[in-house]
Enzyme design. Structure first.
Site, PDB file in Angstrom:
ATOM      1  N   ASP A 180      -4.839  -9.655  -6.372  1.00 47.60           N
ATOM      2  CA  ASP A 180      -5.115  -9.849  -5.065  1.00 47.60           C
ATOM      3  C   ASP A 180      -6.714 -10.434  -5.168  1.00 47.60           C
ATOM      4  O   ASP A 180      -7.053 -10.719  -6.052  1.00 47.60           O
ATOM      5  CB  ASP A 180      -5.254  -8.425  -4.466  1.00 47.60           C
ATOM      6  CG  ASP A 180      -4.768  -8.671  -2.921  1.00 47.60           C
ATOM      7  OD1 ASP A 180      -5.463  -9.340  -2.129  1.00 47.60           O
ATOM      8  OD2 ASP A 180      -3.761  -7.955  -2.361  1.00 47.60           O
ATOM      9  N   HIS A 258      -2.694 -13.715  -0.587  1.00 49.11           N
ATOM     10  CA  HIS A 258      -3.669 -12.817  -1.005  1.00 49.11           C
ATOM     11  C   HIS A 258      -3.849 -13.448  -2.616  1.00 49.11           C
ATOM     12  O   HIS A 258      -4.152 -12.378  -3.485  1.00 49.11           O
ATOM     13  CB  HIS A 258      -2.881 -11.533  -1.327  1.00 49.11           C
ATOM     14  CG  HIS A 258      -2.826 -10.727   0.095  1.00 49.11           C
ATOM     15  ND1 HIS A 258      -3.825  -9.933   0.350  1.00 49.11           N
ATOM     16  CD2 HIS A 258      -1.650 -10.393   0.904  1.00 49.11           C
ATOM     17  CE1 HIS A 258      -3.266  -9.224   1.501  1.00 49.11           C
ATOM     18  NE2 HIS A 258      -2.039  -9.745   1.777  1.00 49.11           N
ATOM     19  N   GLU A 314       1.930 -11.323   4.386  1.00 49.90           N
ATOM     20  CA  GLU A 314       0.650 -11.632   5.197  1.00 49.90           C
ATOM     21  C   GLU A 314       0.134 -13.099   4.669  1.00 49.90           C
ATOM     22  O   GLU A 314      -1.030 -13.349   4.380  1.00 49.90           O
ATOM     23  CB  GLU A 314      -0.435 -10.798   4.990  1.00 49.90           C
ATOM     24  CG  GLU A 314       0.107  -9.289   5.460  1.00 49.90           C
ATOM     25  CD  GLU A 314      -0.898  -8.299   5.228  1.00 49.90           C
ATOM     26  OE1 GLU A 314      -1.530  -7.617   6.279  1.00 49.90           O
ATOM     27  OE2 GLU A 314      -1.763  -8.107   4.075  1.00 49.90           O
ATOM     28  N   TRP A 380       7.510  -2.408   4.461  1.00 48.70           N
ATOM     29  CA  TRP A 380       6.196  -1.936   4.693  1.00 48.70           C
ATOM     30  C   TRP A 380       5.887  -1.744   6.125  1.00 48.70           C
ATOM     31  O   TRP A 380       4.995  -1.091   6.841  1.00 48.70           O
ATOM     32  CB  TRP A 380       5.103  -2.423   3.856  1.00 48.70           C
ATOM     33  CG  TRP A 380       4.759  -3.745   4.634  1.00 48.70           C
ATOM     34  CD1 TRP A 380       5.301  -5.006   4.356  1.00 48.70           C
ATOM     35  CD2 TRP A 380       3.475  -4.165   5.274  1.00 48.70           C
ATOM     36  NE1 TRP A 380       4.686  -6.079   4.774  1.00 48.70           N
ATOM     37  CE2 TRP A 380       3.575  -5.457   5.573  1.00 48.70           C
ATOM     38  CE3 TRP A 380       2.477  -3.193   5.921  1.00 48.70           C
ATOM     39  CZ2 TRP A 380       2.480  -6.213   6.221  1.00 48.70           C
ATOM     40  CZ3 TRP A 380       1.594  -3.914   6.662  1.00 48.70           C
ATOM     41  CH2 TRP A 380       1.715  -5.469   6.715  1.00 48.70           C
ATOM     42  N   TYR A 405       1.795   5.005   3.756  1.00 44.73           N
ATOM     43  CA  TYR A 405       0.652   4.434   3.116  1.00 44.73           C
ATOM     44  C   TYR A 405      -0.531   5.805   2.959  1.00 44.73           C
ATOM     45  O   TYR A 405      -0.732   6.275   4.072  1.00 44.73           O
ATOM     46  CB  TYR A 405       0.131   3.451   4.111  1.00 44.73           C
ATOM     47  CG  TYR A 405       0.471   1.976   4.138  1.00 44.73           C
ATOM     48  CD1 TYR A 405       2.000   1.842   3.226  1.00 44.73           C
ATOM     49  CD2 TYR A 405      -0.190   0.776   4.147  1.00 44.73           C
ATOM     50  CE1 TYR A 405       2.482   0.511   3.151  1.00 44.73           C
ATOM     51  CE2 TYR A 405       0.389  -0.419   3.860  1.00 44.73           C
ATOM     52  CZ  TYR A 405       1.637  -0.432   3.342  1.00 44.73           C
ATOM     53  OH  TYR A 405       2.124  -1.720   3.067  1.00 44.73           O
ATOM     54  N   TRP A 454      -3.457   1.656  -1.457  1.00 44.07           N
ATOM     55  CA  TRP A 454      -4.249   0.335  -1.343  1.00 44.07           C
ATOM     56  C   TRP A 454      -5.711   0.995  -1.520  1.00 44.07           C
ATOM     57  O   TRP A 454      -5.817   2.232  -0.810  1.00 44.07           O
ATOM     58  CB  TRP A 454      -3.998  -0.274  -0.039  1.00 44.07           C
ATOM     59  CG  TRP A 454      -2.582  -0.642   0.540  1.00 44.07           C
ATOM     60  CD1 TRP A 454      -1.828  -0.092   1.280  1.00 44.07           C
ATOM     61  CD2 TRP A 454      -2.177  -1.605  -0.280  1.00 44.07           C
ATOM     62  NE1 TRP A 454      -0.590  -0.847   1.090  1.00 44.07           N
ATOM     63  CE2 TRP A 454      -0.685  -1.730   0.369  1.00 44.07           C
ATOM     64  CE3 TRP A 454      -2.541  -2.735  -1.091  1.00 44.07           C
ATOM     65  CZ2 TRP A 454       0.205  -2.716  -0.324  1.00 44.07           C
ATOM     66  CZ3 TRP A 454      -1.364  -3.522  -1.476  1.00 44.07           C
ATOM     67  CH2 TRP A 454      -0.147  -3.758  -1.069  1.00 44.07           C
ATOM     68  N   THR A 455      -6.316   0.192  -2.127  1.00 43.41           N
ATOM     69  CA  THR A 455      -7.572   0.990  -2.527  1.00 43.41           C
ATOM     70  C   THR A 455      -9.043   0.167  -1.938  1.00 43.41           C
ATOM     71  O   THR A 455     -10.106   0.228  -2.810  1.00 43.41           O
ATOM     72  CB  THR A 455      -7.854   0.898  -4.126  1.00 43.41           C
ATOM     73  OG1 THR A 455      -7.714  -0.337  -4.416  1.00 43.41           O
ATOM     74  CG2 THR A 455      -6.560   1.896  -4.624  1.00 43.41           C
TER      75      THR A 455
HETATM   76  C1  ACM Z   1       0.883  -4.875   2.930  1.00 44.01           C
HETATM   77  O1  ACM Z   1       0.567  -3.982   3.438  1.00 44.01           O
HETATM   78  N1  ACM Z   1       0.478  -5.953   3.126  1.00 44.01           N
HETATM   79  C2  ACM Z   1       2.096  -4.984   2.185  1.00 44.01           C
END
Ligand code: ACM
Ligand code: ZN
Length: 675
Positions: A180, A258, A314, A380, A405, A454-455
């Site tokens: 990313d 990303h 995205e 997601w 999430y 996600w961090t």
């Molecule tokens: C994502 O949360 N963009 C997969």
């Protein structure tokens, strides 16, 4: 063999399905019957296996019962390992425990491994096992965890520890988000700049680095540079470690978006060839396809998983429309627009992976009628995306943000370290029903479910554990036990017991005993003079975040910490908040205020401008308040009431609130309070 058949029959006839777990088993077994007494291995026992194959599987699962036996020939107790018939799935296992014997049946190493996990949870402080009959198998084949190791980097030792924990709760997929903007994390021998440059950045905290406007990378070894990567040897070791614990590692290499870190290290792969400018690969350039194929070849060499994740989410696509190579590609391939270009790239890699006997999986933006048919979709966003993918014939893994999430606040935000935004308590994760909204004939396409961490706001390994646990146990439970019988208070009790176990292992799980819970006002409707007042919207609320539509702002009900809880009403862009309340008659008014939410992750901010005016006739309004506020992305999650106090008379109350020109974003309100 005869004995085995008899044993299976006994199992089937003895059961009454029950999720009631006297022993805090988590995930709850499909069927369990508790009996009186315990099996005590203390005085030794005779071990028997029905075949060499069973013995090999049991040895590989490393049962303490095998290793710790005092091996007394004349011991009264017996521990028996049997094969389950082939019509049982490979993850299934049965346990039958009496005071004299402990019988474990499975038909694979994985089945015995799951039986071992159950026995570990059953063992009491004296080393005894309660008598019971358990027949167990998973509801879903994919029970995953995603760890984002790009925004913050975590060492292999941390990943191994999570694998141990996941395995003990019968989870079986570890998805590593390896690439990313914040850093590339896997050694790729052909492209050394990915790891000697794109894996390092100028600030250790993602938040500071991302918001400093520059987002610079650094050469490996630069003093103060933060980052890291896994060598291929380390990753091969990790894959083996996970395999021995029943876990498949799914690598993710993001494309086409990303990818700022790649496109700064190798700017020729973007449309403009300018470093620090692009997030998206150029899908019109041959170089992009060559690069990504070469990377994926090395990825496949390290990771034997059937599924290879290619991201796909995205993509801004901003530069594609003006890029000569992209335009050329669209012309050659008869592609109508930039969405078609993304679909073309994803289809290419679906075919490429298929040619190498692998299967592409990507986030749900990859859904397109041209998606390579064997490709799978990781959902997601919402159930509509799942249905769309399934309708097109694709399998899905469900990880909708609203439930899965794990980067949102797990408790009242002011009691927690800062988090991405949004409130997602254990109960909210547990509420997930994977097949809700999916027609019965389509359910076979659900591979399973996954919790994602996600961090961005998770800088350390210990903080990652705090965010993962105990909420990941809800994912483990739903994935294994299914959702036919849901009982949150009962589940919570088991989680409390398991949290103690996690703490003993040195896992920094959130202490559920200290949970404050949702905003207390949520359960207490308030009274004020505008309850039930008619609200005229001069600008419409957003349909997706409509609350209860026209009644939302005057129903006496506050929203909670979760902006999607159906109590909040959202306004975006030029649809700023602009409403007039009609109190029905002229009244004395001493106070008018609006309850606003700020939740920076999804770009919900307190207003930049806020105005209140009143009128007795609905024609002439007197302004009571007109203030400007500097908008900040901090605090990350907060609710505030903004208002006016004084003395006036009014029948009509006009409230306006606008976003800032600089930050844009949403305005969320749940109530206009008049007293
Ligand atoms: C994502 O949360 N963009 C997969
Ligand atoms: Zn291009």
């Amino acid at each position: 063999m005869k004995y085995i058949l008899l044993f299976s029959l006994l199992f089937i006839s003895a059961f009454t399905p029950s999720l009631v777990c006297a022993h805090s088993l988590l995930p709850a077994p499909q069927r369990v019957v508790w009996k009186k007494g315990v099996f005590s291995p203390k005085n030794g026992y005779q071990i028997t296996y029905d075949s060499q194959e069973t013995r090999t599987n049991v040895d590989r699962a490393q049962f303490p019962l095998e290793q710790d036996n005092k091996a007394v020939d004349s011991a009264p107790g017996r521990v028996c390992f049997f094969v389950l018939p082939a019509n049982y799935c490979s993850e299934a296992y049965n346990l039958r425990i009496t005071p004299d014997s402990l019988i474990v049946s499975a038909n694979s190493f994985i089945g015995f491994l799951h039986a071992k996990s159950t026995l570990e949870q059953l063992e009491d402080k004296d080393g005894c096992y309660p008598c019971c009959v358990i027949e167990d198998e998973p509801a879903y084949g994919w029970r995953g965890t995603m760890l984002d190791v790009s925004r913050h980097f975590f060492p292999i030792s941390f990943l191994k520890k999570q694998i141990d924990v996941m395995s003990s709760y019968k989870m079986n997929r570890l998805h590593l988000h390896l690439t990313d903007a914040a850093g590339w994390r896997m050694e790729i021998k052909r492209y050394p700049r990915l790891t000697n440059f794109a894996a390092w950045r100028t600030d250790s905290l993602w938040k500071t680095w991302w918001n400093d406007g520059k987002r610079h990378y650094a050469q490996e070894g630069t003093p103060g540079a933060y980052g890291g990567y896994y060598t291929q040897d380390e990753l091969r070791g990790l894959v083996r470690y996970a395999q021995e614990r029943g876990i498949t590692i799914i690598p993710e290499i993001e494309m086409p978006a990303h990818s700022e870190e790649v496109l700064t290290a190798y700017p020729e792969l973007s449309c403009t060839h300018v470093p620090y400018k692009q997030a998206d690969f150029c899908p019109g350039s041959v170089a992009t396809y060559d690069f990504l194929e070469n990377v994926l070849m090395e990825v496949m060499d390290v990771f034997p998983s059937q599924y290879i994740h290619v991201g796909g989410d995205e993509a801004g696509k901003a530069s594609w429309g003006d890029c000569p190579l992209c335009k050329q590609k669209m012309k050659e391939e008869g592609i109508a627009d930039v969405y078609g270009l993304q679909a073309h790239l994803i289809r290419h890699f679906g075919q490429f992976l298929k040619k190498h006997n692998r299967t592409l999986i990507g986030w749900d933006e990859i859904i397109d009628s041209t998606l390579e048919e064997s490709s799978a979709v990781m959902v997601w966003r919402n159930v509509e995306a799942a249905n769309e993918a399934i309708q097109l014939g694709h399998d899905v893994v469900l990880s909708p943000g609203a439930f899965c999430y794990l980067d949102g606040y797990q408790d009242s935000p002011d009691s927690q370290p800062e988090a991405y935004g949004g409130y997602r308590s254990l109960e909210m994760v547990y509420d997930f029903v994977p097949d809700k909204g999916i027609t019965p004939s389509n359910r076979k396409h659900i591979l399973g479910i996954q919790g994602n961490l996600w961090t961005e706001y998770v800088p350390t390994a210990s903080h990652a554990e705090y965010m993962l646990y105990p909420r990941l146990l809800a994912i483990a439970e739903i994935g294994w036990s299914g959702t036919a019988e849901k009982d949150f208070p009962e589940f919570r009790q088991r989680v409390l017991a398991q949290t103690i176990r996690l703490h003993k292992w040195g896992v920094n799980a959130f202490d559920l005993r200290k949970e404050i819970g949702n905003r207390p006002e949520v359960t207490h409707p308030i009274r004020h003079k505008a309850i039930g007042a008619k609200v005229t919207y001069h600008r419409k609320f957003n349909e997706k975040y409509c609350g209860t539509k026209e009644t939302t702002l005057t129903d006496g009900l506050y929203g909670g910490w979760n902006y999607g809880d159906g109590r909040w009403q959202g306004f975006i862009g030029w649809n700023y908040l602009d409403v007039t309340l009609d109190l029905g008659k002229v009244m004395r008014v001493k106070e008018i205020s609006t309850d606003f939410l700020q939740c920076s992750g999804p770009e919900i901010y307190f207003p930049a401008e806020y105005k209140i005016s009143v009128s007795t006739d609905g024609e002439t309004f007197a302004e009571l308040k007109n203030t400007d506020h500097p908008v900040s992305k901090l605090p990350l999650n907060k609710i505030e009431q903004w208002g006016w106090k004084g003395r006036t008379t009014a029948r009509y109350i006009k409230v306006e609130a606008r976003s800032s020109a600089q930050h844009g974003g949403w305005i969320f309100a749940d109530e206009i309070i008049v007293n």
